[in-house]
Design a protein around this motif. Sequence first.
Motif, mmCIF file in Angstrom:
data_model
loop_
_atom_site.group_PDB
_atom_site.id
_atom_site.type_symbol
_atom_site.label_atom_id
_atom_site.label_comp_id
_atom_site.label_asym_id
_atom_site.label_seq_id
_atom_site.Cartn_x
_atom_site.Cartn_y
_atom_site.Cartn_z
ATOM 1 N N GLY A 52 -9.466 -9.523 2.465
ATOM 2 C CA GLY A 52 -10.141 -8.032 2.369
ATOM 3 C C GLY A 52 -9.331 -6.905 3.277
ATOM 4 O O GLY A 52 -9.894 -6.022 3.297
ATOM 5 N N ASN A 53 -8.743 -7.417 4.321
ATOM 6 C CA ASN A 53 -8.191 -6.355 5.156
ATOM 7 C C ASN A 53 -6.661 -6.386 5.553
ATOM 8 O O ASN A 53 -6.101 -6.072 6.657
ATOM 9 N N PHE A 54 -5.718 -7.459 4.845
ATOM 10 C CA PHE A 54 -4.614 -7.757 5.333
ATOM 11 C C PHE A 54 -3.511 -6.352 5.314
ATOM 12 O O PHE A 54 -2.745 -6.485 6.310
ATOM 13 N N LEU A 55 -3.986 -5.335 4.591
ATOM 14 C CA LEU A 55 -3.292 -4.298 4.606
ATOM 15 C C LEU A 55 -3.434 -3.659 5.999
ATOM 16 O O LEU A 55 -2.447 -2.913 6.632
ATOM 17 N N GLN A 56 -4.592 -3.438 6.460
ATOM 18 C CA GLN A 56 -4.958 -2.855 7.838
ATOM 19 C C GLN A 56 -4.252 -3.489 9.086
ATOM 20 O O GLN A 56 -3.885 -2.927 9.809
ATOM 21 N N ARG A 84 11.160 2.954 -7.127
ATOM 22 C CA ARG A 84 10.691 3.648 -6.139
ATOM 23 C C ARG A 84 9.762 2.979 -4.911
ATOM 24 O O ARG A 84 9.269 2.090 -5.377
ATOM 25 N N GLY A 85 10.298 2.751 -4.002
ATOM 26 C CA GLY A 85 9.732 2.376 -2.633
ATOM 27 C C GLY A 85 8.640 2.881 -2.052
ATOM 28 O O GLY A 85 8.507 4.224 -1.914
ATOM 29 N N HIS A 86 7.398 2.123 -1.457
ATOM 30 C CA HIS A 86 6.435 2.532 -0.862
ATOM 31 C C HIS A 86 6.397 1.808 0.494
ATOM 32 O O HIS A 86 6.638 0.673 0.564
ATOM 33 N N SER A 87 6.136 2.631 1.613
ATOM 34 C CA SER A 87 5.636 1.987 3.034
ATOM 35 C C SER A 87 4.200 1.571 2.879
ATOM 36 O O SER A 87 3.663 1.825 2.183
ATOM 37 N N LEU A 88 4.213 0.981 4.180
ATOM 38 C CA LEU A 88 2.561 0.605 4.461
ATOM 39 C C LEU A 88 1.866 1.862 4.569
ATOM 40 O O LEU A 88 1.073 1.882 4.184
ATOM 41 N N GLU A 89 2.534 2.860 5.257
ATOM 42 C CA GLU A 89 1.559 4.133 5.317
ATOM 43 C C GLU A 89 1.469 4.862 4.042
ATOM 44 O O GLU A 89 0.186 5.263 3.719
ATOM 45 N N ASP A 90 2.197 4.377 3.085
ATOM 46 C CA ASP A 90 2.296 5.023 1.408
ATOM 47 C C ASP A 90 0.978 4.268 0.981
ATOM 48 O O ASP A 90 0.238 4.948 0.404
ATOM 49 N N ALA A 93 -2.458 5.566 2.272
ATOM 50 C CA ALA A 93 -2.543 6.748 1.661
ATOM 51 C C ALA A 93 -3.021 6.660 0.224
ATOM 52 O O ALA A 93 -4.111 7.130 0.007
ATOM 53 N N MET A 94 -2.702 5.783 -0.640
ATOM 54 C CA MET A 94 -2.991 5.610 -2.087
ATOM 55 C C MET A 94 -4.321 5.097 -1.715
ATOM 56 O O MET A 94 -5.361 5.358 -2.634
ATOM 57 N N ARG A 95 -4.323 4.046 -0.971
ATOM 58 C CA ARG A 95 -5.737 3.138 -0.760
ATOM 59 C C ARG A 95 -6.885 3.982 -0.429
ATOM 60 O O ARG A 95 -7.876 3.965 -1.277
ATOM 61 N N ILE A 125 -3.453 -1.525 -5.814
ATOM 62 C CA ILE A 125 -3.996 -0.349 -5.347
ATOM 63 C C ILE A 125 -5.517 -0.157 -5.469
ATOM 64 O O ILE A 125 -6.165 0.088 -4.416
ATOM 65 N N HIS A 126 -5.930 -0.543 -6.504
ATOM 66 C CA HIS A 126 -7.421 -0.449 -6.915
ATOM 67 C C HIS A 126 -8.097 -1.517 -5.995
ATOM 68 O O HIS A 126 -9.199 -1.510 -5.375
ATOM 69 N N PHE A 127 -7.316 -2.848 -5.972
ATOM 70 C CA PHE A 127 -8.119 -3.910 -5.109
ATOM 71 C C PHE A 127 -8.117 -3.469 -3.534
ATOM 72 O O PHE A 127 -9.096 -3.608 -3.010
ATOM 73 N N LEU A 128 -7.294 -2.812 -3.014
ATOM 74 C CA LEU A 128 -7.130 -2.263 -1.843
ATOM 75 C C LEU A 128 -8.185 -1.232 -1.433
ATOM 76 O O LEU A 128 -8.613 -1.264 -0.307
#
Length: 593
Positions: A52-56, A84-90, A93-95, A125-128
């Motif tokens: 539930g929090n691996f991105l954080q 198209r690439g996305h970083s952790l910060e990207d 932001a979408m999350r 992204i919806h999951f996050l």
Amino acid sequence: MSDTPPTPTPAPIPAAAAASGPAAEAPAPAGTSIAPPAVRRRLMTEPDLGAGNFLQHALESNPHRSVPFVYDHRADHRGRVVLRGHSLEDLAAMRDRYAAWYHANGVRPGEPVGIVVAEGLEPLIHFLALTALGAIPAMVNDAMRPDIMVRYLNHVGVAGIVADDTTRLQLAYRGDPRNRPRFIALASEVRAHDAGRSALPGAYPHRHAPDDIVALIHSSGTTGVPKSTTLGHRSFWDGKQPRMVRFPAEPYDRLMSLMPHTHAGGLSYFLTAVLLGLPTVIMSDWRRAVVEPVMEAFQPTMVASFPRTFVELATGELPVKGAAKVHSWFNTGDSAHYGHIRRLVQLGERPAGLIKPWLLPAGAAADQPLPGSQFVDGLGSSEMGMALFGQVFTPETPRDDRCVGRAQEAVIKAAVLDENGEEVPDGTAGLLGVITPSRTPGYWNDDRLTRSFELNGYWLTGDVARRDSEGRFYHLDRTVDVIDTLDGPVYSLPIEEVLIADCADLVLDCSVVGVPAPDGGQRPIAVVRLQAEAAGATAEEVREKAGKALAAAGLAPLAAVVIARADDDLPLGPTGKVLKRELRTRHAALLTG
């Protein structure tokens, strides 16, 4: 999976372009996105980390959080691949933008929300976003039949639904207003949301307890209406910790994830990629016509998939250009067939550091890459939490039909059981059971179904297997697919193995099922897809050749062969698995008239 080979150490190779033609190659991006070894070791023992929090945790620990590493793909107006690439910060932001929309629409912790969007990065992204609110995403493959989808969502009791196309859902609930969720919204509305117009909750991201449910994943539906498997915050992470140091994650490594990303397998590989900072292209389509151009543009060193894409890639002319840098293929879900594996491992090259010294072929130099790749074949499921059995195949590996290797270290105990939950002797077929902290907490809103899979302390995987005296397991069938003949049980998977490997001049792919026999019981039949060069072969020609190969292998003969001339003749479920129950129904009168 926990049997992933050690990290290789040869010189880096150039990375593929972020926007390129199908076979183009460009300089690697400035800076690496891979988490440093010290960070990866720390993540292995982080007590609060979970599904539930691996991105954080990745945001807070990886110093390369602004470097793009997760790629989606599309074709431009000329048909060229654009990545198209996305970083952790990207990703964060979408999350947060999506989470703001959900919060503004009343979604609160513990509420399930249906997600029915096309495969690729979008459902992740919806999951996050939902897990960051403490809500529970009910991930739905958009290929599911609409009537079954509505029944499934009603069973879950979703608070709302977000979908790419809401028309069919709106119509369905118009005739069933009592079950209608609070909202049925277009995914495009969530994507366009202005996060500045709404606030996130004060306690954000949500802090999960170890036993919190973080997602609902439906089964493939191969045995009927899909089951709703719960994923626990901690249990879904249990067993994956060794990936932080064992999964190949050098600066040159690149992963292509062909999993359905509404499935636990896709989520598992995404979790791994995010925590490692591993460059990964998230595929939205598993068909070869889409996959191969992206492979040529991205030049992956690893490919993860269900068997469905490996069947296509192993068919016809091999994807030599796209797989030029591949050193590892990762398969999970159902185990793959040797006839397909043996073709794929001819491709790519293996860094010497990837191979255990005692497995190096005679005369091979320890510091030189080897031709060919390795295929890591795993047997797992959403309920198991990961691939709990694994076998590594290389060009040098001898054939060993249906061997899925030994239980992985996440397994406390694995056994082959009788109907009372007692272990059977080695070599005897029985029910495959596991004791592992990675298993699902159970099925959503269905305690009775959960209990039916628990026996004498084991979780029953739904498979029939046998174990040899050295502790290796062999996958024989799904319990619902065993063919009950008058002479005893016949298992479909070893028969399929022989047809695909030993009748390869005729058979491209196949599915074996049992149908009623005139004298009682069932007999096995095969529905086969023919090789292109054997398109004129008859069913009797295939059955005759198969009969000789099956007799040599000591397996039961086929009572009949049906040629699949159209795609629908070998029907697939939403996750790409053959619907054997549908084949049994279609051909129920084949032998009895």
